[in-house]
Write a protein that holds these residues in place. Structure first.
Motif, PDB file in Angstrom:
ATOM      1  N   LEU A   1       0.828  -1.195   0.000  1.00  0.00           N
ATOM      2  CA  LEU A   1       0.000   0.000   0.000  1.00  0.00           C
ATOM      3  C   LEU A   1       0.866   1.250   0.000  1.00  0.00           C
ATOM      4  CD1 LEU A   1      -2.677  -1.037   2.671  1.00  0.00           C
ATOM      5  CD2 LEU A   1      -3.023  -0.937   0.189  1.00  0.00           C
TER       6      LEU A   1
ATOM      7  N   ILE B   1      -8.038   1.000   1.027  1.00  0.00           N
ATOM      8  CA  ILE B   1      -7.735  -0.212   1.784  1.00  0.00           C
ATOM      9  C   ILE B   1      -8.916  -1.173   1.827  1.00  0.00           C
ATOM     10  CG2 ILE B   1      -6.055   0.974   3.233  1.00  0.00           C
ATOM     11  CD1 ILE B   1      -8.179   1.052   5.443  1.00  0.00           C
TER      12      ILE B   1
ATOM     13  N   SER C   1      -3.879   4.843   0.580  1.00  0.00           N
ATOM     14  CA  SER C   1      -4.463   4.099  -0.531  1.00  0.00           C
ATOM     15  C   SER C   1      -5.871   3.659  -0.165  1.00  0.00           C
ATOM     16  CB  SER C   1      -3.609   2.869  -0.858  1.00  0.00           C
ATOM     17  OG  SER C   1      -2.287   3.227  -1.157  1.00  0.00           O
TER      18      SER C   1
ATOM     19  N   SER D   1      -2.361   4.274   5.896  1.00  0.00           N
ATOM     20  CA  SER D   1      -2.263   4.241   4.441  1.00  0.00           C
ATOM     21  C   SER D   1      -3.133   5.317   3.805  1.00  0.00           C
ATOM     22  CB  SER D   1      -2.675   2.866   3.916  1.00  0.00           C
ATOM     23  OG  SER D   1      -2.669   2.843   2.504  1.00  0.00           O
TER      24      SER D   1
END
Length: 314
Positions: A166, A192, A190, A188
């Motif tokens: 990630l 997830i 990103s 993160s």
């Protein structure tokens, strides 16, 4: 095994319990004592089972596997906690954080599976005693142990590989005392959702399914015990699985409290205390619970102790 995608993060800051240094010093002393006792207890259990022929049975073989998992878990978590408490610094490298998460996931998966195998062993011993030696032979026990470790390695590797790939941005603070999966995912930047779905799907065979198998095993065990006519017979049958039942109750109770039950109304301190139960207390409790009122282990310990002092006198 996997390639880290660290983005702009190189270190992780673990907040721990955020206590004054005098409190941290007290916690350090307690945790150091617990860690030492955990290492001694589990290593002693492994040594006794290995060197005592009376303990060369499936139950104690699986108990050594449980001790190995406990040693991995406590060594993965406690030394970092001790360093952070002593120096009031919770900084760990990002690679070190991912590695700690991997060992934690691996040891927890293996413990879930080994406890399930041990419940099946008790089921066969109580519900089908005449065929126990035939069913739980050495080859089958070794196969169960290898399957537990292999599945744990595979599942934890997949999950850790996914979270390591990630993207991680500038936030590098985790409000926990170790690198657990949920707080790492919170860092993160990103999407997830895919990783979260993967974790749910992969944890089912090592958390939910084993728990169901354990419940089914003990339901059959309880029905058989209640049919035993004599009180002494029921007591003896119950004692053969009481230690395992205590360990399973504490282990799964805390795991469900942290990861399965809703987080609403659950403070971070409560989550940390529950996490302490299965990362620090359970590895210490396992050898103690299994050795108390266990004639075979006490006898083996007495034999080893006598041999040690006899050799020392010579």
């Amino acid at each position: 095994m996997y390639q880290l995608n660290t983005s702009s993060i190189t270190t992780i800051h673990l907040l721990g319990f955020q206590s004054p240094q005098i409190v941290n010093n007290f916690f350090f002393s307690v945790l150091l004592l617990i860690y030492w006792m955990t290492l001694c207890g589990n290593l002693l259990m492994i040594a006794l089972v290995t060197h005592s022929r009376d303990l060369h049975t499936p139950m104690y073989f699986f108990l050594t596997q449980l001790s190995i998992g406990d040693l991995l878990l406590t060594t993965d978590i406690v030394p970092v906690m001790l360093h952070n408490l002593l120096y009031n610094s919770g900084v760990i490298s990002f690679a070190g954080c991912i590695s700690q998460c991997y060992v934690f996931a691996f040891s927890e998966c293996s413990e879930c599976l080994i406890l399930t195998v041990m419940s099946y062993d008790r089921y066969v011993a109580i519900c089908n005693p005449l065929h126990y030696c035939t069913i739980m032979n050495s080859n089958f026990c070794l196969l169960l142990a290898m399957a537990s470790w292999s599945l744990s390695f595979l599942l934890s590797s997949i999950v850790t590989a996914s979270i390591s790939m990630l993207d991680y941005c500038h936030a590098n603070t985790i409000d926990h005392f170790f690198c657990d999966l949920p707080p790492i995912l919170d860092l993160s930047c990103s999407d997830i959702s895919g990783v979260q779905l993967e974790i749910v799907l992969l944890t089912t065979p090592v958390l939910i399914v084993p728990f169901i198998i354990i419940l089914m095993s003990y339901s059959y065990i309880l029905s058989v015990i209640l049919k035993i006519p004599s009180v002494s017979g029921r007591k003896k049958a119950f004692l053969t699985c009481s230690s395992h039942l205590i360990v399973v109750s504490v282990f799964y109770g805390t795991l469900f409290g942290v990861y399965v039950l809703p987080n609403q109304g659950k403070t971070l301190k409560i989550r940390k205390v529950l996490s302490l139960m299965y990362t620090v207390v359970t590895p210490l409790m396992n050898p103690i619970v299994y050795s108390l009122r266990n004639e075979h282990i006490n006898k083996a310990f007495g034999t080893v102790a006598r041999r040690f002092f006899q050799n020392k006198d010579k």
